[in-house]
Motif scaffolding. Structure first.
Motif, PDB file in Angstrom:
ATOM      1  N   LYS A 250       0.833  -1.202   0.000  1.00 30.46           N
ATOM      2  CA  LYS A 250       0.000   0.000   0.000  1.00 30.46           C
ATOM      3  C   LYS A 250       0.870   1.255   0.000  1.00 30.46           C
ATOM      4  N   GLU A 251       1.905   1.237   0.843  1.00 28.51           N
ATOM      5  CA  GLU A 251       2.795   2.386   0.912  1.00 28.51           C
ATOM      6  C   GLU A 251       3.497   2.612  -0.425  1.00 28.51           C
ATOM      7  N   ALA A 252       3.938   1.506  -1.059  1.00 25.85           N
ATOM      8  CA  ALA A 252       4.589   1.636  -2.361  1.00 25.85           C
ATOM      9  C   ALA A 252       3.622   2.151  -3.414  1.00 25.85           C
ATOM     10  N   TYR A 253       2.371   1.691  -3.317  1.00 29.39           N
ATOM     11  CA  TYR A 253       1.366   2.152  -4.281  1.00 29.39           C
ATOM     12  C   TYR A 253       1.072   3.631  -4.100  1.00 29.39           C
ATOM     13  N   LEU A 254       0.917   4.052  -2.841  1.00 28.24           N
ATOM     14  CA  LEU A 254       0.647   5.466  -2.589  1.00 28.24           C
ATOM     15  C   LEU A 254       1.819   6.334  -3.021  1.00 28.24           C
ATOM     16  N   ALA A 255       3.037   5.820  -2.764  1.00 25.71           N
ATOM     17  CA  ALA A 255       4.210   6.588  -3.184  1.00 25.71           C
ATOM     18  C   ALA A 255       4.270   6.702  -4.703  1.00 25.71           C
ATOM     19  N   LYS A 260       1.650  11.542  -9.165  1.00 21.49           N
ATOM     20  CA  LYS A 260       0.732  11.985 -10.202  1.00 21.49           C
ATOM     21  C   LYS A 260      -0.222  13.072  -9.713  1.00 21.49           C
ATOM     22  N   VAL A 261       0.011  13.570  -8.509  1.00 21.99           N
ATOM     23  CA  VAL A 261      -0.866  14.601  -7.953  1.00 21.99           C
ATOM     24  C   VAL A 261      -0.671  15.900  -8.728  1.00 21.99           C
ATOM     25  N   PRO A 337       5.547  16.744  -6.729  1.00 23.62           N
ATOM     26  CA  PRO A 337       4.104  16.908  -6.520  1.00 23.62           C
ATOM     27  C   PRO A 337       3.668  16.543  -5.103  1.00 23.62           C
ATOM     28  N   VAL A 338       4.339  15.535  -4.497  1.00 20.12           N
ATOM     29  CA  VAL A 338       3.990  15.156  -3.125  1.00 20.12           C
ATOM     30  C   VAL A 338       4.334  16.291  -2.158  1.00 20.12           C
ATOM     31  N   GLN A 339       5.498  16.892  -2.321  1.00 21.07           N
ATOM     32  CA  GLN A 339       5.894  17.991  -1.435  1.00 21.07           C
ATOM     33  C   GLN A 339       5.000  19.199  -1.629  1.00 21.07           C
ATOM     34  N   LEU A 340       4.565  19.460  -2.860  1.00 22.70           N
ATOM     35  CA  LEU A 340       3.644  20.565  -3.095  1.00 22.70           C
ATOM     36  C   LEU A 340       2.306  20.319  -2.409  1.00 22.70           C
ATOM     37  N   ALA A 341       1.844  19.059  -2.437  1.00 21.96           N
ATOM     38  CA  ALA A 341       0.584  18.727  -1.757  1.00 21.96           C
ATOM     39  C   ALA A 341       0.732  18.865  -0.249  1.00 21.96           C
TER      40      ALA A 341
END
Length: 372
Positions: A250-255, A260-261, A337-341
């Motif tokens: 799950k963690e790998a999938y979320l990462a 793509k955010v 994109p993760v850091q921007l979110a």
């Protein structure tokens, strides 16, 4: 007979391979037939078949002698013709092979249709004819041997005593259940009878007993493997391993999907994401917006007024592309994109904190819609 089918298959393959060999031959033929590879192969086949014929002749002749001595006056056509075939085979095979070996040298021809693999047409068909005669002889020997064996079986059955008791055939179902015939029920009766129904001391069926024994062996192995030696994980341990693996997946999938955010799919993150966004804010944004978001060179981020939209999508877009005309740079090349979110979620969490020395209101009022 199965052996006859084998010889038929061998014959077909042999003639097919000879035709392919003949078509595939190229270049001038050898000076002598003894130097031609195809001729050598054919003569080897002839020698091998001749050896088989000799062995079969010994077997058939010996069997015929035994049966003739046993059945005086019952000579069949097969027993009379076997010596003739032996003589014909012994004469024809070596003679034809020798004639082929002593054939005159093969001269070159203009067309490939007049020779087979470098052999003259006459030489080729002579060798093949010898092989055909040998095969016919082998078939005949096998046929006669089969007739002699069948006659012996019939004679043995006729000589059997008519008083011999035929053992009844037991079905597989009866063997698996170990049924007792009705004649032996008196030996296993327990003398318990009720309303005409008698109780019998029948043993458990073999299939049930063997299954029970296998269960005992399986249980012992299972107990040793999972609860004594611990050489394999138990059911509880397998569950824990599966849960851990699922969490990692799950963690790998979320990462993977988090990259793509964008401004259309961004959502408010949890406490962990907000904490990560706070660290990024203090490093990159506090110089213009204050350490608590109270504002400075840039606007106040803790009130309900926004210059470029107050939704988290608008905040993400503003941080990502910046506002160059007002001195705010774009951060899409320095942050993922993760850091921007994460940074957008932290800025949205500052609403209503009312820090000291907050800058005056700027922009338009934006209120979060009530959750449905």
């Amino acid at each position: 007979m199965k052996l006859s089918k084998v010889f038929v298959t061998f014959l077909i393959l042999m003639f097919t391979s000879l035709q392919l060999w003949a078509k595939g031959a190229a270049g001038p033929p050898p000076e002598s037939s003894l130097e031609n590879p195809l001729a050598i192969i054919l003569m080897v086949i002839i020698a091998a078949l001749a050896l088989i014929i000799i062995l079969l002749s010994w077997v058939v002749s010996g069997a015929a002698d035994v049966f003739i001595n046993k059945w005086r006056g019952e000579k069949s056509l097969s027993t009379r013709i076997i010596p003739v075939l032996l003589v014909l085979t012994a004469i024809s095979s070596p003679a034809m092979a020798q004639e082929t070996a002593n054939a005159s040298p093969v001269t070159e021809v203009a067309s490939a249709a007049t020779n087979y693999g470098g052999l003259e047409k006459m030489v080729f068909f002579s060798l093949v004819g010898v092989i055909a005669v040998e095969l016919v002889t082998i078939f005949y020997f096998i046929y006669n041997l089969r007739l002699l064996i069948q006659k012996e079986k019939v004679s043995t059955a006729a000589d059997a005593s008519p008083e011999t008791t035929k053992i009844p055939r037991v079905s597989l179902w009866s063997k698996l259940n170990n049924f007792k015939p009705a004649e032996q029920e008196a030996d296993i009766t327990l003398h318990h009878e009720y309303d005409g129904i008698r109780e019998l001391d029948n043993r458990l069926p073999p299939w049930w007993l063997y299954g029970f024994y296998l269960c005992i062996v399986f249980a012992a192995i299972y107990l040793w493997r999972y609860h004594v030696s611990h050489s394999a994980p138990s059911s509880k341990e397998e569950y824990e391993i599966a849960v851990t693996k699922a969490a990692a997946d799950k963690e790998a999938y979320l990462a993977k999907t988090a990259s793509k955010v964008d401004e259309n799919s961004v959502v408010m993150l949890d406490a962990g994401g907000i904490a990560a966004g706070q660290a990024a804010f203090l490093t990159n944004c506090a110089a213009c917006h204050g350490r608590q978001g109270e504002g400075g060179v840039g606007p106040n981020l803790t009130d309900e007024y926004w210059l470029h939209g107050g939704k988290i999508n608008d905040v993400f877009k503003t941080i990502k592309y910046g506002v160059p005309e007002k001195g705010m740079r774009a951060w899409n090349e320095d942050m993922s994109p993760v850091q921007l979110a994460q940074l957008s979620s932290y800025i949205k969490s500052l609403a209503g904190t009312k820090p000291p020395n907050a800058k005056e209101q700027q922009g338009e009022l934006y209120k979060e819609p009530d959750p449905q």
